[in-house]
Scaffold this active site. Sequence first.
Site: not given
Ligand code: GLU
Length: 330
Positions: A262
Site C-alpha cells: 500500500k
Molecule cells: N481484508 C484482507 C486484506 O485486504 C483480505 C481478507 C481475505 O481476502 O481473506 O488483506
Amino acid sequence: MSKQLDHHQPIIRRGRFAPTPSGLLHIGNAFAALVAWLQIRQAGGEFLLRIEDIDKPRSRPAFAEQQQDDLLWLGLDWDEGPRLGGPFAPYEQSLRDELYEEALAWLNAAGRLYPCYCSRAELASIASAPHGLSLEGPAYPGFCRHLTLEERTAKETLKEPALRFVMPSEPIAFVDGFAGARSYDGDALGDFVVKRADGMFGYQLAVVVDDAAMGITDVVRGADLLDSTPRQLALYDALGLKPPAFAHVPLLGDAGGERFSKRDKSLTLAALRGEGVMAERLVGLLGHIAGWLDKPEPVRASELVSLFTPIRTSEQPLPIHDNMLQWLRS
Ligand code: GLU
C-alpha cells in the site's frame, strides 16, 4: 417443488473480494480481484464485495469509496455488497460485531478460548530473543493458556485481557486451488488473538464468520494470506462450519522481486487512472501475467471470462518489468 425434494438444485458458487480500506488498491490487489472475479463469472456464480473495516481507527470511508470506484473502472462488478445491498447485509465488517460476539460465545462454550494478559512489551521481549516470536504472534507460546484460576483472578485486576483461540496440535492439511497441497503444524502456528484487549475483533475470526455467514464457496485472494489459511481452517472446524475452497493468487512485485504494498503510491489504481492509463491495458497486462494472453493487449475484464484457467502460485512475487509498465502507460 419444495427445496427438500429438489435433489438436483445446483450449488451456486459464491466468491468475494474483501479489501481493507486503510489505503488504496494497487496492481497486486487488482490482480487478486480480477482472478477471483473471473473464476466466479466463468462458473456462473455470484460475486460479492465486503469491506473489511474491522480496524476502525485505520479504516477510512473515503478509501472504501475509492476502492469501489477502482474496481468498477477495471470492469469488476459485484452482485451484493456496499452500494447495492443484498441478503447478507451489512457488507461492512464494522457493522457486524454481533455476529463475531456470537461466534466467540460458541468458541468459549466449547472451551476453545482463554484470556491472555501478556502485554505488548512482554511479547516484544520474547520477539527479540533468538528464534523468538514476532509481534504478529505467529507462535505465541501459550503462556496464559495454563494459568490457574488464582493466577487468572490476580491478573484480572491489573489488566483487560485479550482473547486467544486454542489451536489444535495436530497437523492441518489442505489443498490450495493454485498453490497445491499444504501442511502446517498447528502447534507451531500458536494460539492467536480473536479479540484484542481494546475490544477489536481479530481478522481471522471476522473473515471466517463472514465468509461462512455469507455462503462463500470460493475464497480467492492474495498469497500473503496463504499462511493464515490453516488458522482459519481451525476456526471453521471449532465452529462446526464447512470451509470454502481456497486458492491463493501470486503477489506482484517490482523488477527486483520486491512485492508491492500500500505504500507504493505510483502503482495504485487511483494513480494509474490519474495518469490516464486505460483500464483495458491494465486488465490485458494482468491477463498476460496470468498466462491467459500470449502478449499484453488491451481487453475488457469480461473478455477474459472464457479464457480464465487456474494459475500457479509462486513463492516469489511475480515481477512487473519496466517494459511492461512502459506498455501500460503507452
Ligand atoms: N481484508 C484482507 C486484506 O485486504 C483480505 C481478507 C481475505 O481476502 O481473506 O488483506
